[in-house]
Design a protein around this motif. Structure first.
Motif, PDB file in Angstrom:
ATOM      1  N   SER A 172       0.822  -1.202   0.000  1.00  0.00           N
ATOM      2  CA  SER A 172       0.000   0.000   0.000  1.00  0.00           C
ATOM      3  C   SER A 172       0.857   1.253   0.000  1.00  0.00           C
ATOM      4  O   SER A 172       0.548   2.225  -0.699  1.00  0.00           O
ATOM      5  CB  SER A 172      -0.927  -0.014   1.220  1.00  0.00           C
ATOM      6  OG  SER A 172      -1.691   1.153   1.285  1.00  0.00           O
ATOM      7  N   ALA A 173       1.948   1.235   0.780  1.00  0.00           N
ATOM      8  CA  ALA A 173       2.827   2.404   0.847  1.00  0.00           C
ATOM      9  C   ALA A 173       3.453   2.695  -0.507  1.00  0.00           C
ATOM     10  O   ALA A 173       3.519   3.854  -0.942  1.00  0.00           O
ATOM     11  CB  ALA A 173       3.916   2.173   1.898  1.00  0.00           C
ATOM     12  N   ILE A 174       3.906   1.653  -1.188  1.00  0.00           N
ATOM     13  CA  ILE A 174       4.492   1.843  -2.521  1.00  0.00           C
ATOM     14  C   ILE A 174       3.444   2.360  -3.501  1.00  0.00           C
ATOM     15  O   ILE A 174       3.679   3.298  -4.259  1.00  0.00           O
ATOM     16  CB  ILE A 174       5.105   0.519  -3.034  1.00  0.00           C
ATOM     17  CG1 ILE A 174       6.440   0.264  -2.338  1.00  0.00           C
ATOM     18  CG2 ILE A 174       5.305   0.551  -4.536  1.00  0.00           C
ATOM     19  CD1 ILE A 174       7.186  -0.937  -2.864  1.00  0.00           C
ATOM     20  N   PHE A 175       2.266   1.746  -3.487  1.00  0.00           N
ATOM     21  CA  PHE A 175       1.228   2.130  -4.445  1.00  0.00           C
ATOM     22  C   PHE A 175       0.814   3.591  -4.254  1.00  0.00           C
ATOM     23  O   PHE A 175       0.621   4.320  -5.228  1.00  0.00           O
ATOM     24  CB  PHE A 175       0.024   1.212  -4.293  1.00  0.00           C
ATOM     25  CG  PHE A 175      -1.007   1.379  -5.369  1.00  0.00           C
ATOM     26  CD1 PHE A 175      -0.723   1.039  -6.677  1.00  0.00           C
ATOM     27  CD2 PHE A 175      -2.267   1.889  -5.084  1.00  0.00           C
ATOM     28  CE1 PHE A 175      -1.663   1.189  -7.680  1.00  0.00           C
ATOM     29  CE2 PHE A 175      -3.215   2.050  -6.067  1.00  0.00           C
ATOM     30  CZ  PHE A 175      -2.912   1.696  -7.378  1.00  0.00           C
ATOM     31  N   HIS A 176       0.683   4.017  -3.005  1.00  0.00           N
ATOM     32  CA  HIS A 176       0.320   5.411  -2.733  1.00  0.00           C
ATOM     33  C   HIS A 176       1.375   6.377  -3.240  1.00  0.00           C
ATOM     34  O   HIS A 176       1.062   7.529  -3.581  1.00  0.00           O
ATOM     35  CB  HIS A 176       0.116   5.619  -1.224  1.00  0.00           C
ATOM     36  CG  HIS A 176      -1.246   5.236  -0.750  1.00  0.00           C
ATOM     37  ND1 HIS A 176      -1.637   3.916  -0.601  1.00  0.00           N
ATOM     38  CD2 HIS A 176      -2.324   5.986  -0.391  1.00  0.00           C
ATOM     39  CE1 HIS A 176      -2.890   3.885  -0.172  1.00  0.00           C
ATOM     40  NE2 HIS A 176      -3.325   5.113  -0.037  1.00  0.00           N
ATOM     41  N   ALA A 177       2.647   5.937  -3.262  1.00  0.00           N
ATOM     42  CA  ALA A 177       3.731   6.843  -3.623  1.00  0.00           C
ATOM     43  C   ALA A 177       3.938   6.972  -5.127  1.00  0.00           C
ATOM     44  O   ALA A 177       4.535   7.930  -5.591  1.00  0.00           O
ATOM     45  CB  ALA A 177       5.036   6.354  -2.980  1.00  0.00           C
ATOM     46  N   LEU A 178       3.440   6.016  -5.899  1.00  0.00           N
ATOM     47  CA  LEU A 178       3.666   6.030  -7.342  1.00  0.00           C
ATOM     48  C   LEU A 178       2.882   7.149  -8.019  1.00  0.00           C
ATOM     49  O   LEU A 178       1.780   7.500  -7.602  1.00  0.00           O
ATOM     50  CB  LEU A 178       3.253   4.687  -7.947  1.00  0.00           C
ATOM     51  CG  LEU A 178       4.031   3.451  -7.486  1.00  0.00           C
ATOM     52  CD1 LEU A 178       3.401   2.196  -8.085  1.00  0.00           C
ATOM     53  CD2 LEU A 178       5.489   3.555  -7.877  1.00  0.00           C
ATOM     54  N   THR A 214       0.613   8.668 -11.078  1.00  0.00           N
ATOM     55  CA  THR A 214      -0.608   8.083 -11.638  1.00  0.00           C
ATOM     56  C   THR A 214      -0.322   7.118 -12.783  1.00  0.00           C
ATOM     57  O   THR A 214      -0.872   6.009 -12.841  1.00  0.00           O
ATOM     58  CB  THR A 214      -1.558   9.194 -12.128  1.00  0.00           C
ATOM     59  OG1 THR A 214      -1.868  10.052 -11.031  1.00  0.00           O
ATOM     60  CG2 THR A 214      -2.847   8.611 -12.683  1.00  0.00           C
ATOM     61  N   GLU A 215       0.553   7.504 -13.698  1.00  0.00           N
ATOM     62  CA  GLU A 215       0.845   6.664 -14.865  1.00  0.00           C
ATOM     63  C   GLU A 215       1.512   5.354 -14.455  1.00  0.00           C
ATOM     64  O   GLU A 215       1.132   4.276 -14.929  1.00  0.00           O
ATOM     65  CB  GLU A 215       1.742   7.427 -15.840  1.00  0.00           C
ATOM     66  CG  GLU A 215       2.027   6.658 -17.120  1.00  0.00           C
ATOM     67  CD  GLU A 215       2.867   7.454 -18.104  1.00  0.00           C
ATOM     68  OE1 GLU A 215       3.308   6.858 -19.111  1.00  0.00           O
ATOM     69  OE2 GLU A 215       3.096   8.656 -17.872  1.00  0.00           O
ATOM     70  N   THR A 216       2.508   5.442 -13.552  1.00  0.00           N
ATOM     71  CA  THR A 216       3.208   4.228 -13.108  1.00  0.00           C
ATOM     72  C   THR A 216       2.265   3.319 -12.330  1.00  0.00           C
ATOM     73  O   THR A 216       2.290   2.094 -12.484  1.00  0.00           O
ATOM     74  CB  THR A 216       4.421   4.597 -12.236  1.00  0.00           C
ATOM     75  OG1 THR A 216       5.276   5.490 -12.961  1.00  0.00           O
ATOM     76  CG2 THR A 216       5.216   3.357 -11.846  1.00  0.00           C
ATOM     77  N   ALA A 217       1.417   3.918 -11.484  1.00  0.00           N
ATOM     78  CA  ALA A 217       0.457   3.132 -10.716  1.00  0.00           C
ATOM     79  C   ALA A 217      -0.497   2.382 -11.647  1.00  0.00           C
ATOM     80  O   ALA A 217      -0.815   1.210 -11.418  1.00  0.00           O
ATOM     81  CB  ALA A 217      -0.326   4.039  -9.771  1.00  0.00           C
ATOM     82  N   ALA A 218      -0.943   3.053 -12.701  1.00  0.00           N
ATOM     83  CA  ALA A 218      -1.865   2.416 -13.655  1.00  0.00           C
ATOM     84  C   ALA A 218      -1.182   1.257 -14.378  1.00  0.00           C
ATOM     85  O   ALA A 218      -1.762   0.181 -14.542  1.00  0.00           O
ATOM     86  CB  ALA A 218      -2.361   3.452 -14.664  1.00  0.00           C
ATOM     87  N   GLU A 219       0.052   1.468 -14.810  1.00  0.00           N
ATOM     88  CA  GLU A 219       0.779   0.419 -15.525  1.00  0.00           C
ATOM     89  C   GLU A 219       1.023  -0.791 -14.632  1.00  0.00           C
ATOM     90  O   GLU A 219       0.892  -1.940 -15.070  1.00  0.00           O
ATOM     91  CB  GLU A 219       2.111   0.972 -16.044  1.00  0.00           C
ATOM     92  CG  GLU A 219       1.952   1.993 -17.167  1.00  0.00           C
ATOM     93  CD  GLU A 219       3.269   2.619 -17.561  1.00  0.00           C
ATOM     94  OE1 GLU A 219       4.246   2.470 -16.791  1.00  0.00           O
ATOM     95  OE2 GLU A 219       3.340   3.249 -18.626  1.00  0.00           O
ATOM     96  N   ALA A 220       1.400  -0.535 -13.370  1.00  0.00           N
ATOM     97  CA  ALA A 220       1.643  -1.634 -12.440  1.00  0.00           C
ATOM     98  C   ALA A 220       0.347  -2.375 -12.107  1.00  0.00           C
ATOM     99  O   ALA A 220       0.318  -3.604 -12.032  1.00  0.00           O
ATOM    100  CB  ALA A 220       2.299  -1.114 -11.165  1.00  0.00           C
ATOM    101  N   LEU A 221      -0.726  -1.614 -11.936  1.00  0.00           N
ATOM    102  CA  LEU A 221      -2.005  -2.207 -11.562  1.00  0.00           C
ATOM    103  C   LEU A 221      -2.493  -3.186 -12.631  1.00  0.00           C
ATOM    104  O   LEU A 221      -3.112  -4.212 -12.317  1.00  0.00           O
ATOM    105  CB  LEU A 221      -3.039  -1.106 -11.334  1.00  0.00           C
ATOM    106  CG  LEU A 221      -4.237  -1.449 -10.454  1.00  0.00           C
ATOM    107  CD1 LEU A 221      -3.785  -1.823  -9.050  1.00  0.00           C
ATOM    108  CD2 LEU A 221      -5.201  -0.269 -10.394  1.00  0.00           C
ATOM    109  N   GLU A 222      -2.206  -2.882 -13.892  1.00  0.00           N
ATOM    110  CA  GLU A 222      -2.625  -3.772 -14.978  1.00  0.00           C
ATOM    111  C   GLU A 222      -1.959  -5.143 -14.881  1.00  0.00           C
ATOM    112  O   GLU A 222      -2.487  -6.130 -15.391  1.00  0.00           O
ATOM    113  CB  GLU A 222      -2.290  -3.140 -16.336  1.00  0.00           C
ATOM    114  CG  GLU A 222      -3.138  -1.924 -16.672  1.00  0.00           C
ATOM    115  CD  GLU A 222      -2.806  -1.358 -18.038  1.00  0.00           C
ATOM    116  OE1 GLU A 222      -2.055  -2.024 -18.790  1.00  0.00           O
ATOM    117  OE2 GLU A 222      -3.288  -0.266 -18.369  1.00  0.00           O
TER     118      GLU A 222
END
Length: 411
Positions: free
Chosen positions: A203-209, A211-219
């Motif tokens: 959660s800590a990593i995801f909050h810090a990313l 928007t674009e990186t978070a979207a790419e990782a989430l996929e």
């Protein structure tokens, strides 16, 4: 004096006045966050059941004994280091870290320092078995045993500090500063790393990313983890992230969320993108409509090759389908499909209608997955258009979606 040291060289060593009187033992080292290599600024000393901080400038020598530079302690206790500091034993030693170069999660067994002038710089973390043996005092014994039995020298396994992302202690609060290390990872590698972590670290990593990186990782992340991550962030941020995702991936994610949460996320998105997702959500995941994306390029028949190439370059960052341009009329009826190869071998002044094949293979939105897979296998397509009963283009299925059907656990 040596040019390099390990954390294990300091832990529990005695600290003395120049007169020889022992003050206490080293409990921790403290470093200041500096790029690329943190500098040690002090020690935490344990004496008679209490701990106090000793600034590095009070140290006169570290070999052969650690001695202060005067026979007395400061009259007032030294203040604890500022917020930008790291307590190395507490926050780094024996902790999991992300190796952003090797794209994996590893455990720290020791720390490697380089002496620069009168200070120590933290240059590597040691994640190997040799570091563990050094910690417990068995390094020389193991070396001799391995040399005698196998003529083998146990290697160091160092990771440069500049590739290290901490996941513990105060560094969870500094992830937004250092997340640039994580954003350089391939999204699939970042997803693999996040899946290995605890829910708190993830959660800590995801909050810090961003928007674009978070979207790419989430996929790339397991659907169950996708769901938990997107549910625990504010709706506004969730909308921004889903907006950046591939439409087909975003639709799959929204379909797994509670209806009210999905509705809130859609309401926070740009109207056009939200409508595309609502249309995708109508279809079952087991059909062609559930596999298709709306992130493709469609153009009228009269557009020239030169213009089509320019449009493709301009819109490329937002497209899921890059292998074809789909030719549609004013009513969005599919008239042809032009491949990249067709574009590159045609004359710049030719129109799309002149270079597109006369026959177009497509499937209906309610076609089952087997029909889709069979079409890809028979024709060798990299993408397959989906049209309704009237021949209107509704979406396109990419080859990756077919791979997900054939090997759902491959990622």
């Amino acid at each position: 004096m040596k040019d390099f040291y390990f954390f294990s060289d300091f832990l529990n060593r005695g600290v003395y006045f120049p007169s020889g009187q022992r003050i206490g033992r080293i409990s921790d080292l403290v470093a200041i966050r500096e790029e690329p290599y943190p500098m040690v600024i002090g020690m935490v000393i344990r004496s008679k059941g209490k701990k106090f901080y000793l600034p590095w400038e009070k140290i006169g020598q570290i070999e052969p004994r650690i001695l202060l530079n005067e026979d007395r302690l400061p009259a007032l206790p030294s203040p604890l280091p500022e917020k930008e500091s790291v307590f190395l034993r507490e926050e780094v030693m024996d902790k999991q870290i992300v190796d952003t170069y090797g794209a994996k999660v590893v455990r720290v067994n020791d720390l490697h320092f380089l002496r620069v002038n009168s200070h120590l710089r933290l240059v590597h973390v040691d994640v190997g078995f040799r570091g563990l043996m050094r910690r417990v005092g068995w390094e020389r014994v193991v070396d001799r045993l391995l040399q005698w039995l196998f003529s083998y020298v146990l290697p160091n396994q160092f990771i440069s500090w500049k590739y290290v992302q901490l996941l513990s202690g105060s560094d969870l609060l500094h992830l937004s500063v250092s997340q640039k290390k994580l954003s350089h990872l391939h999204p699939a590698d970042l997803a693999d790393i996040m899946e290995e972590l605890s829910s708190r670290e993830r959660s800590a990593i995801f909050h810090a990313l961003d928007t674009e990186t978070a979207a790419e990782a989430l996929e790339e992340i397991d659907p169950k983890i996708q769901k938990s991550l997107i549910e625990e962030i504010p709706v506004e941020k969730a909308s921004d992230i889903v907006e950046e995702m591939s439409p087909s991936e975003a639709a799959d994610l929204l379909a797994d969320l509670p209806e009210e949460r999905a509705k809130e996320i859609l309401e926070g998105m740009e109207k056009e993108k939200a409508e595309d997702l609502r249309e995708l959500l109508i279809h079952s995941e087991e059909t062609a409509g559930g596999l298709m994306t709306t992130a493709y390029l469609s153009l009228p028949p009269e557009v020239t090759v030169e213009t089509a190439i320019s449009r493709l370059k301009a819109e490329a960052p937002n497209l899921d389908i890059m292998d074809y341009i789909f030719v549609v009329d004013e009513e969005e009826e599919l008239r042809g499909v032009v491949s990249i190869r067709d574009l590159l071998t045609a004359h710049s002044h030719q129109t799309l209608s002149e270079i597109s094949p006369s026959r177009v293979v497509s499937v209906k939105p309610d076609a089952d997955q087997k029909e889709v897979v069979d079409a890809f296998a028979k024709y060798g397509f990299r993408a397959l258009p989906v049209v309704d009963e009237g021949g209107h283009l509704k979406g396109v299925i990419g080859f990756r979606s077919v791979l997900d059907v054939l090997a759902p656990d491959a990622g």
